[in-house]
Design a protein around this motif. Sequence first.
Motif, PDB file in Angstrom:
ATOM      1  N   LEU A   1      27.967  46.391  37.020  1.00  0.00           N
ATOM      2  CA  LEU A   1      27.098  45.883  37.555  1.00  0.00           C
ATOM      3  C   LEU A   1      25.657  46.916  37.312  1.00  0.00           C
ATOM      4  CD1 LEU A   1      25.105  43.397  37.864  1.00  0.00           C
ATOM      5  CD2 LEU A   1      24.669  43.656  39.911  1.00  0.00           C
TER       6      LEU A   1
ATOM      7  N   PHE B   1      33.944  37.232  35.943  1.00  0.00           N
ATOM      8  CA  PHE B   1      33.602  35.812  37.282  1.00  0.00           C
ATOM      9  C   PHE B   1      34.941  36.124  37.771  1.00  0.00           C
ATOM     10  CE2 PHE B   1      32.285  33.949  41.382  1.00  0.00           C
ATOM     11  CZ  PHE B   1      32.041  33.095  41.367  1.00  0.00           C
TER      12      PHE B   1
ATOM     13  N   GLY C   1      30.458  39.948  36.107  1.00  0.00           N
ATOM     14  CA  GLY C   1      31.492  39.213  36.769  1.00  0.00           C
ATOM     15  C   GLY C   1      30.574  38.555  37.314  1.00  0.00           C
ATOM     16  N   ILE C   2      29.501  37.674  36.711  1.00  0.00           N
ATOM     17  CA  ILE C   2      28.400  37.226  36.889  1.00  0.00           C
ATOM     18  C   ILE C   2      28.605  35.357  36.657  1.00  0.00           C
ATOM     19  CG2 ILE C   2      25.710  36.403  36.645  1.00  0.00           C
ATOM     20  CD1 ILE C   2      25.765  38.877  37.509  1.00  0.00           C
ATOM     21  N   PRO C   3      28.551  34.219  37.629  1.00  0.00           N
ATOM     22  CA  PRO C   3      29.209  33.273  37.684  1.00  0.00           C
ATOM     23  C   PRO C   3      29.985  32.389  36.493  1.00  0.00           C
ATOM     24  CG  PRO C   3      27.669  33.353  39.562  1.00  0.00           C
ATOM     25  CD  PRO C   3      27.905  34.482  39.092  1.00  0.00           C
TER      26      PRO C   3
ATOM     27  N   SER D   1      33.390  46.672  41.279  1.00  0.00           N
ATOM     28  CA  SER D   1      32.228  45.595  40.493  1.00  0.00           C
ATOM     29  C   SER D   1      31.012  45.855  40.598  1.00  0.00           C
ATOM     30  CB  SER D   1      33.418  44.605  40.367  1.00  0.00           C
ATOM     31  OG  SER D   1      32.350  43.926  41.791  1.00  0.00           O
TER      32      SER D   1
ATOM     33  N   LYS E   1      37.529  38.365  37.928  1.00  0.00           N
ATOM     34  CA  LYS E   1      37.574  39.005  39.000  1.00  0.00           C
ATOM     35  C   LYS E   1      38.099  38.290  40.012  1.00  0.00           C
ATOM     36  CE  LYS E   1      34.950  42.329  37.394  1.00  0.00           C
ATOM     37  NZ  LYS E   1      33.767  43.103  37.500  1.00  0.00           N
TER      38      LYS E   1
END
Lengths: 316, 163, 155, 636
Positions: free
Chosen positions: D433, D396, D389-391, D429, D399
């Motif tokens: 990561l 992302f 969920g990195i931008p 989340s 989520k």
Amino acid sequence: MIGFIQSVLNILLLPGLAFTLIASILLAGIDRVLVARMQRRVGPPVLQPLYDVLKCLGKETIVPRKANEKVFLLAPAVGLISVLVTAMFLPIGNVSAIRTNADMIVILYLLTLASVTLIVGSAASGSPFAGVGLSREMVAMISYELPLVMVMLTVGFVCGNGLATFSLAKIGAYQAANGPLLLNPVLWPAAIALLFVIPCEVGQQPFDIDEAETEICEGVLAEYSGKPLAQFKMMHNVKMYVMSGLFCALFLNIQTGFFLADILIYCVSCVLVTFVSMSVPHAVTARFRVEQVFKFYWTVVTGCAALSLILVWIGL
Amino acid sequence: MAKIPYLGTALTNLFRKPVTIDFPAGEAPKAQPNYRGRIAFDGTKCINCGMCERVCAPSCMTRVAKPLEGGEPGDQEITFTFDMTSCTFCGMCADFCAKKAITLTDDYMMTGTQPEDFLVVGKVIKKAPPKPKFTPEQLAAMKAAAEAKKKAAEAAKAAAEGK
Amino acid sequence: MLFDLDKKINEAIDDAASKSLWLYHINAGSCNGCDIEIVAALTPRYDAERLGCKLTGSPRQADIVLVSGPVTLQSRDRLIRTLAQVPEPYCLVTVGSCPCSGNVFKGSYAVCGPVDKYRHVDVSVAGCTPKPEAIMAGIAQAAAILKEKRKGMHE
Amino acid sequence: MENFPILAIMTLFMGAFINSLVGRRSHKARVAVVFTTMAISLLLVVSMVPAVMFRGEIITYWMGGWAPEAGWAYGIGLEVDALSLFFGLIVTIAVMVSGTYSFTYMKRDDSQVNFYTLFLMLAGSVLGLVLSGDLFNIFVMVEIMTFTAVALTAFRNDTEGALEGAFKYLVVGSLGSVSILTGTILIYGCLHTLNLAQIADLAIHTRNPVMVVAFGFLFVGFCTKAFMFPFQPLAADAHAVAPASISMMISGVLTKCGVYGMIRLVYVLFQNIGQTHVQYLVTGMGCLTMFICVTMAFNQHNFKRLLAFHSISQVGYVITAIGLGTAVGLGAGLYHAINHTLFKGLLFLVAGAVQHQTGTLDLDELGGLSKKMPKTTLLFLIGAASISGIPPFNGFASKWMIYQSIFSKAVNTGNIFFLLVCIVALLTSVLTLASFVKVAQSVFFGQCAVLCRDAEECEKGMRIPMWVLAILCVVLGLFPDQFGELFLKPAAGAAMGADVYAAAMLSGKAVTSMPAIYGYIGTWSPIVWIVLLLIVTAGMTIFSVSAPIRKPEALGEGEVEDEHVLPENAKYEPFFSGEESVHSHVTGSDLFWGFKENWKKYFSFWHDWHSGIVNDYELYGVVFLAAALIYCILFI
């Protein structure tokens, strides 16, 4: 068109890029001087962080043989940019460079992105110290992410009156209407929890388990020198400003009529937050061990955050 | 929460004057009394007996003897060089110097970039010993004359007792 | 660049090079007398942080490398390897008389001679444990040399 | 347009049989047959999109022309509404990508003809399940799917544990199939019909305990197919040994069939998502799976087992979002379903490439692959960034929609259960990561392991499918609003509008209504781009400062990376506090000491729980079935 120029100026100058850089350097300098004064020594000049960053820019960058060169050089740039963009969201009074209706989640993710670039950069440097450092950074992230999210949910829920809001503008408006949230006793545990989270998020002395000079030789930054190191140090300073700015936006958002007073109040409250949350622990306690950090955050700090969440939930 | 250690002292320190000495800006504070710092060598008192060289553990001292240009043939000009970078400042040389020529001052600011900054050089002028009045041959001759006179005196005394 | 902006930036960096000095301390077999004096220089009474000094953990971030101890046989390779890993421009400062000449250990089979044999020493601070003020004076001297070195790099 | 659905399914099955005839002759013939069948079915499904998705029509097709008479549906019907087509799209894209990947990935294996026959049958059965409008037809397709997946899992029977994993999957998987069958029988006994639409019509009125028990059985059956909580070791063992393209199919597609079944069951057949107890059941299951699987994934030593546990925890996210019962929740769940297939498929294919080149998947033996396989590392980073969920990536976006839907549900209903779910979701989340940082450090970055010394980049044939998935990940991440408008709204509308579904099937045309999904807020306004531009230019001016970047000169060919470097020229060696830098790669297992130290009891409990013995898993399955039935009888 004027609106467009206004917003570009906002981004460029005031709550945006220029102000962020200057404020973060001064804030970091003031923090070091305060820590020194608390140890009854004179301490460095206030512009010392500027000299550190400029000197690092001037030094030679060594890319180790075992490092993955592209990721090694790119990670710090992405980290610095993500932190600078986070600073765009912080409102001074009610003026902020970029305004969306879900600022807090973007801030949360951009701060996570900053930590991830630190981790990926150190993983790419191929040194065993960096390997241990990145696992400590990850443990720190796991420990402070939970209370940070709880505090954000609490404040979002209080200011949303009904529908929870994640936008700092609405939170600012709510605080303008009925006083900064710090005066609301129900939210004191949440404020304390956020004050505890700030030093670990920034990586300040008592919780800088990822760059522990004594134990693992600058852990995460063991292999960095020259320009990438300058970017990571600048990222550290800007993160310090962003976190204290976030606390001011969430709990101390005092909006007087005109803009200059807002700026002054904002700067003073930023310095106060930095002093309370980062300088005092730095001067008073020694560095925590890895699992102590984790146990401390998941019991004490999460307890505070949960307490205020429950109180708010019951409808106090 | 347990009482946070040093919190009280930390906050009060904020309002007290820092204890730092303003050294790089101001002048260096004096060392404690009889501090063993840089060596001072007084060439006039030294009699070049060599005790200091023998007693110095790191042997940081060298003596070079050269004939004095202007003086009589036997004169010597001995230069003592004390290398501060290899001295341990134990003060043994000062104690053993019979003539108290070596003293350790309280100057501790010994930094430098070239090796020469650390050398303490002293000169000792050693007069040649006065020339003996008689040359060895004359001495031999005088001795032989003395023997002869003594033998003559004993012969005379023996003759006198014989009478 | 436009109205020689890069010259101005370079001058600012040269000036900063003499104001932000990150120390990295190598103990080449010292008796720890000089080590505690170095750390004493960072205590409130002498406060080397006024000059911008800060102890770092890794040679990659060192500006001034402080060496103490007479370079024993065991620490010779490690000293050379660590000095090779420090990025230019940096100054080498020897603290105490051991690194300059081996002090009382001169000539022993286990001592590999002064530090000068391995790299040119910029500033040496004599004294068998030099006082913290002497160390700070040495560091200040090294700062000036560092500025010249940094200027030399971009001319 | 009428008979596109049946054509799509039949081409896949026909392709399977043609391939077993023609495919023996040569590799090229095999590739031709398989590729054309996959392409045709993809084309057919995509051509249905404008009609079903944008105009909201529902395509119905009665097998053998057995149209319903006097309101009773005799024949087997296919019904394609927006929801089925959405999952149809997921299936066909995943099949296309993993098919082309396995052309080069399976080249070294023998008896590839059987592989592609089974593969196409698996694809056909999955597409059949998603498009069918008849409950028993769904059961038949589930059976075919399970058996082909079991056979394909054990395809490389030389790898250690392959047969055992397949056997476990067969035994416990059949528990799920049996419960689906009993559920179907009970419903047929009650309502005398098997057609989904008719059941949807009649189910609301008949409130007798038999229907409740049928709901319990079907719920457990679809939980098994989606590998929910008690069944997740099943997936872990199956994935770890299956070939990469099959793992992608299992985790990307089979779990989605379980999710599709769950949505049909709860939104369309019984329409009892409104009751809070059903929401507790579904969201609770999703939450439990999400958290347990991510902590289990945390200390795995095998790359694929770790990915398997992660794929189950992401499916837990999807089920949690679906269990909320709101349109936003369902939209977010569907969005995360397609994203999960994309980035999980990408990660499995990367794992396949790593295994293809280095021969091992053990995280402790791998290391420093980024210098040898730079392109695969970039693909891995895109996949890992999207799953955590990195931008800018799609993980992302979906989520975020899930958090917003859970949080607004919690606020609207004032129910503390959903607040805890939101916190668990955010915590999961972060742990996702964490475990992908572990994989990145121990497989790609860090020092080069002995095994990886001679690994070099994988063939182009494997990288093209991976690039397709990576580009889709990025595109879906950048334009979430447009994707929501075009696909999520109709799909969620179709699921919510059960009556329209029934009417269309029995009495002809009907148009699905579009619920209001407030989309994810586009922050990609021009101002953001200006900011990025300005910051980058400011950065450039700072970098104009003259400070050289020193790099070690590249090794000439023939030169080998020597460990022993003289102290003088150790400038580019990693800093080892003076020592000579020996190989000391910090592997994944000894990271996160701080975290595991505090949770020792929790981890050791779950470590023993996953004992690997079949009858333990069977026991857990039966106990869960009993518990679910009791819960249904008591509360629903």
